[in-house]
Design an enzyme around this catalytic site. Structure first.
Site: not given
Ligand code: XLS
Ligand code: NI
Ligand code: NI
Length: 435
Positions: A100, A103, A231, A270, A338
């Protein structure tokens, strides 16, 4: 430049019998499996935010890791963090990374300040990439941490926030393009609501549709050939997020005419928060031609939040990698970790244990899934289950050659259908032979 991980790496493949915890037992980058090297199958990426930025804090306590470069509230600190980042990527042997904007550099007080800081940092990143050969899998803008985004970015009721977010995304998209990134990710952490009492869902969805259309337009304008990815995540931080799961995003993309332009970055934890298995999300995304890339991690079945742990189940991953292989792979997507180590894992070496183990889990799963496909029995079972649709009335019904009345008349005269076993237990046992 002093090393942050002295005495560690480069991590090498040492084979399944190795007792060295800092060696790969299965991930052998140049080994060819199902027509591609392991390196090409996975395109592993280290995420900047968990691995380099997260200090080990939680809701009840501050950071536990005490790494001087982690605060990174000055450009100099951010540059020190960059050194550590590339030391880690190269010692681990990860070919890609993801970031990001926040980051890699402090964004400062204004959009213009953020733009110039990111520009400067992109020069340094480009230099590191050139020196090491590590590549960028994707970039993204953080549109969820700063208080200005408390009610969302693209879906904020205030158009000025939408505009600010647009300014941030434009810059990161351009930086991603310049650094040769192969994707750009939009994760809508606060693109949703905390309460319906103050929310106009239809309006917010139209805003989000407009925002993503603008991003796609700009991508073409600057000649970025990477893929724009959404995402999905059902909740956290907001109570409800619009990009709930693959199915919700597929419907959203079609409504706003974006289904040919945007794909999905599917994340394990997720999927489980949305009440699905990861392989369900992969299979669904692939069935709609939307599978782009994945975020690799795992949740804790006893916890209802995104715990972002490193994967450790070969059995689970075999089913996931199977879906990816059947979909023909991830193309210019990849496997982004991640995932974060636990708050008690305070030693720098713990970062290696997390990634090395996860890469091995994926590699072992690839071997198992490839063997399952190669054997053929498993695929043949399902193919046979649907065989009726490939001929006669089945084929004609699917092709639209018969009306409801035609079908009804034929069914009335035909023998009654006979129930057939789904053989779930047999199939579970069959898969386990390869794990
Ligand atoms: C948060 C997300 C985040 C995305 C990037 O739950 O997984 O890390 O991958 O913004
Ligand atoms: Ni993510
Ligand atoms: Ni996540």
């Amino acid at each position: 430049m002093s090393e942050f991980f002295p005495g560690i790496g480069p991590i090498q493949y040492a084979g399944p019998d190795s007792r060295n915890p800092l060696a790969f037992r299965y991930y052998d980058p140049k080994r060819v499996v199902a027509g591609k090297t392991m390196e090409e199958h996975f395109r592993f990426a280290v995420c900047y935010w968990h691995t380099l930025c997260w200090p080990g804090s939680d809701m009840f306590g501050p950071g536990t890791f005490h790494r001087h470069w982690q605060a990174a509230d000055t450009f100099e600190m951010a540059a020190a963090k960059l050194d550590v980042a590339f030391e880690f990527f190269t010692k681990l042997g990860a070919p890609f990374f993801c970031f990001h904007d926040v980051d890699v550099v402090p964004l400062g007080e204004t959009l213009r300040e953020g733009w110039s800081n990111l520009d400067r940092m992109a020069d340094l990143i480009a230099g590191k990439m050139q020196q090491t050969g590590v590549k960028l899998l994707w970039g993204t803008a953080n549109l969820f941490s700063h208080p200005r985004y408390l009610a969302g970015a693209a879906t904020n009721p205030d158009p000025a926030v939408f505009a600010y977010a647009a300014g941030q995304v434009k810059q990161v998209l351009e930086a991603t393009h310049r650094l040769g990134g192969t994707n750009y990710v939009l994760w809508g952490g606060r693109e949703g609501y905390d309460t319906l009492l103050n929310t106009n869902i239809g309006h917010e969805l139209d805003q989000l549709g407009r925002f993503i259309s603008l991003v796609v337009e700009h991508k073409h304008k600057i000649g970025f050939t990477g893929t724009i990815l959404i995402e999905p995540k059902p909740c956290e931080p907001t109570k409800h997020q619009y990009d709930y799961d693959s199915a919700a995003v597929a419907g959203f993309l079609r409504k706003y005419g974006l289904e040919k332009e945007v794909k999905l970055n599917v994340e394990v934890n997720h999927a489980t928060l949305a009440g699905h298995t990861f392989e369900h999300e992969l299979a669904f995304a692939a069935s709609q031609g939307l599978l782009g890339s994945i975020d690799v991690n795992r949740g804790d079945p006893q916890n209802g939040w995104d715990t972002d742990q490193f994967p450790n189940s070969v059995a689970d991953w075999t089913l996931a990698v199977y879906q990816i292989l059947k979909a023909g792979g991830l193309g210019n997507g990849g496997f982004n970790f991640d995932a974060k180590i636990r708050r008690q894992s305070i030693d720098p070496v713990d970062l290696f244990h997390g990634h090395v183990g996860a890469m091995d889990v994926c590699a072992r799963a690839l071997l198992a899934a490839a063997a399952l496909i190669e054997d053929g029995t498993f695929d043949a079972f399902t193919a046979n289950r649907y065989a009726g649709w490939g001929k006669g009335a089945g084929a004609d019904m699917l092709a639209g050659k018969l009306s409801l009345a035609d079908i009804a008349a034929a069914a009335a005269d035909a023998p009654a259908p006979t129930p057939v076993s789904g053989r779930q237990e047999y199939l579970e046992n069959l898969v386990n032979r390869f794990v």
